[in-house]
Design an enzyme around this catalytic site. Structure first.
Site, PDB file in Angstrom:
ATOM      1  CB  CYS A 124      15.838   2.096  36.365  1.00  0.00           C
ATOM      2  SG  CYS A 124      16.452   1.436  37.927  1.00  0.00           S
ATOM      3  CG  HIS A 125      13.703   3.704  40.688  1.00  0.00           C
ATOM      4  ND1 HIS A 125      14.787   2.855  40.595  1.00  0.00           N
ATOM      5  CD2 HIS A 125      13.097   3.435  41.879  1.00  0.00           C
ATOM      6  CE1 HIS A 125      14.853   2.110  41.693  1.00  0.00           C
ATOM      7  NE2 HIS A 125      13.842   2.431  42.480  1.00  0.00           N
ATOM      8  CB  CYS A 317      41.447   9.193  29.194  1.00  0.00           C
ATOM      9  SG  CYS A 317      41.565  10.240  30.664  1.00  0.00           S
ATOM     10  CG  HIS A 318      45.396   8.573  32.306  1.00  0.00           C
ATOM     11  ND1 HIS A 318      44.366   9.480  32.454  1.00  0.00           N
ATOM     12  CD2 HIS A 318      46.439   9.057  33.024  1.00  0.00           C
ATOM     13  CE1 HIS A 318      44.760  10.463  33.241  1.00  0.00           C
ATOM     14  NE2 HIS A 318      46.009  10.239  33.604  1.00  0.00           N
TER      15      HIS A 318
END
Length: 392
Positions: A124-125, A317-318
């Site tokens: 990208c940059h 996680c959840h």
């Protein structure tokens, strides 16, 4: 899972404030999962400090939008970095490269990697730094399109990215347009490090929903794609090409996690068309999506089908809220985000304390993790169940 016959590989991730969220964490955790040692360092900071990140994405305007991303924890001190100990360098994009390209210590570091012929992967940059270091003259490069004038001025041979997933290799330099190209970007970097992938002919399904955790879908999804697996993402009542908004859940000193808007995640298949027999494994991200997905009878049936077929199921996680609702945890040893402990216990599972929070566990065909800091172990354990290896 990695097997290092030729010695462990070690790479450096060059970080800065407001680097792009995905472009830092996806290669960082993917490479760790594949058995590569990764040091993340930022000028002016030490191990244990954090860099704020930026969520960049196209939202229909003439340029990308930006919101605040996760806080990225560094694990190395920049002033103590010895380029000689590393096999390669990764440079994320975002806004950080604008100011890092003006830092003499950064420029010197990049030149040392280039002069030694070690692989540099920039996205990208990030290529602004390569241009400032004068290491792209005569090299074929791509980047996020607005970086084109700088690369041309630095003497690079500009390769227009046909899509934002485009990557280019020229000698020891790998360049990518955006995080959409992470699977190829990471795979090319692994190859340059001498890695080979075995057992990758797998088909994996991701069970998605609105406001799933941003990292918990993107990191394993792109990591498995980098391993040359076919990976599909589906969500009830949505079709291929639709997107799910995600949530950035982070630990910022409060009594519970904070939430910020994440990237929009694009689905690749239709939920109603899923045939469990056509997949080798199921991945269930966390976040807030599992709360409502656990109420969907079709979701419950899908999870039951995977578990009854004894295919690998990896939930983090959840996500375990869905497994608990499906009644597939009885007699299993399982962890989850600590607040989900009640769901796990009431579902008849034996609770495994995630201490520290990056702990993950495998019990039979089930891989369970507590939160996104555990992705390297989470992905590695799923790889082991699928028979996928990265060999050096």
């Amino acid at each position: 899972m990695a097997n290092s016959k030729g010695g462990k590989r070690s790479v450096l991730l060059l970080c800065g404030d407001y680097m792009e969220d995905y472009e830092a964490m996806v290669p960082f955790q993917a490479l760790l999962a594949f058995g590569v040692s990764v040091d993340a360092a930022c000028p002016g900071k030490k191990s244990g400090d954090v860099c704020p990140t930026a969520v960049h994405q196209s939202t229909g305007h003439q340029t990308y939008s930006e919101t605040r991303g996760h806080n990225f924890a560094l694990n190395a001190t920049f002033d103590e970095i010895d380029p000689g100990k590393y096999d390669g360098l990764v440079i994320p994009g975002g806004r950080a490269p604008e100011y890092l390209a003006m830092n003499d210590s950064v420029i010197d570091l990049v030149r040392k990697f280039s002069n030694s012929g070690k692989t540099i992967a920039s996205i990208c940059h990030g290529q602004l730094i390569l241009a400032a270091a004068d290491v792209v003259k005569g090299r074929k490069c791509t980047a996020y399109p607005p970086v084109k004038p700088v690369l041309i001025a630095a003497g690079a041979s500009w390769i227009e990215p046909e899509t934002m997933a485009a990557c280019v290799v020229d000698g020891n330099i790998i360049t990518g347009a955006t995080y959409e190209g992470h699977p190829e970007f990471i795979r090319l970097f692994l190859k340059a490090l001498g890695g080979t992938i075995t057992g990758s002919d797998k088909r994996i399904l991701f069970l998605c929903g609105d406001y799933m955790e941003d990292y918990e879908v993107a990191v394993p999804f792109q990591s498995l794609q980098a391993l040359e697996c076919h990976v599909d993402a589906v969500c009830p009542k949505k079709k291929a090409g639709d997107s799910c908004p995600t949530a950035v859940h982070d630990f910022e000193g409060d009594q519970t996690y904070s939430e910020k808007p994440g990237h929009n995640f694009t689905l690749t298949a239709n939920f109603e068309s899923v045939d469990v027999s056509g997949y080798d494994a199921l991945v269930v991200p966390g976040g807030r999506a599992p709360e409502y997905l656990a109420l969907n009878e079709n979701v419950i049936a899908l999870v039951k089908d995977f578990m009854e077929a004894k295919k690998p199921v990896a939930s983090i996680c959840h996500g375990q809220q869905i497994l608990a609702a499906a009644g597939v945890l009885k007699g299993k040893k399982c962890t989850a985000y600590p607040a989900v402990k009640l769901n796990v216990l009431l579902a008849g599972a034996s609770w495994l304390e995630p201490d520290p929070i990056d702990r993950c566990f495998t019990d039979g065909n089930l891989v369970s993790g507590a939160a996104w800091p555990g992705h390297p172990e989470f992905i590695s354990q799923l790889m082991a169940l699928l028979g996928i290896q990265v060999l050096f």
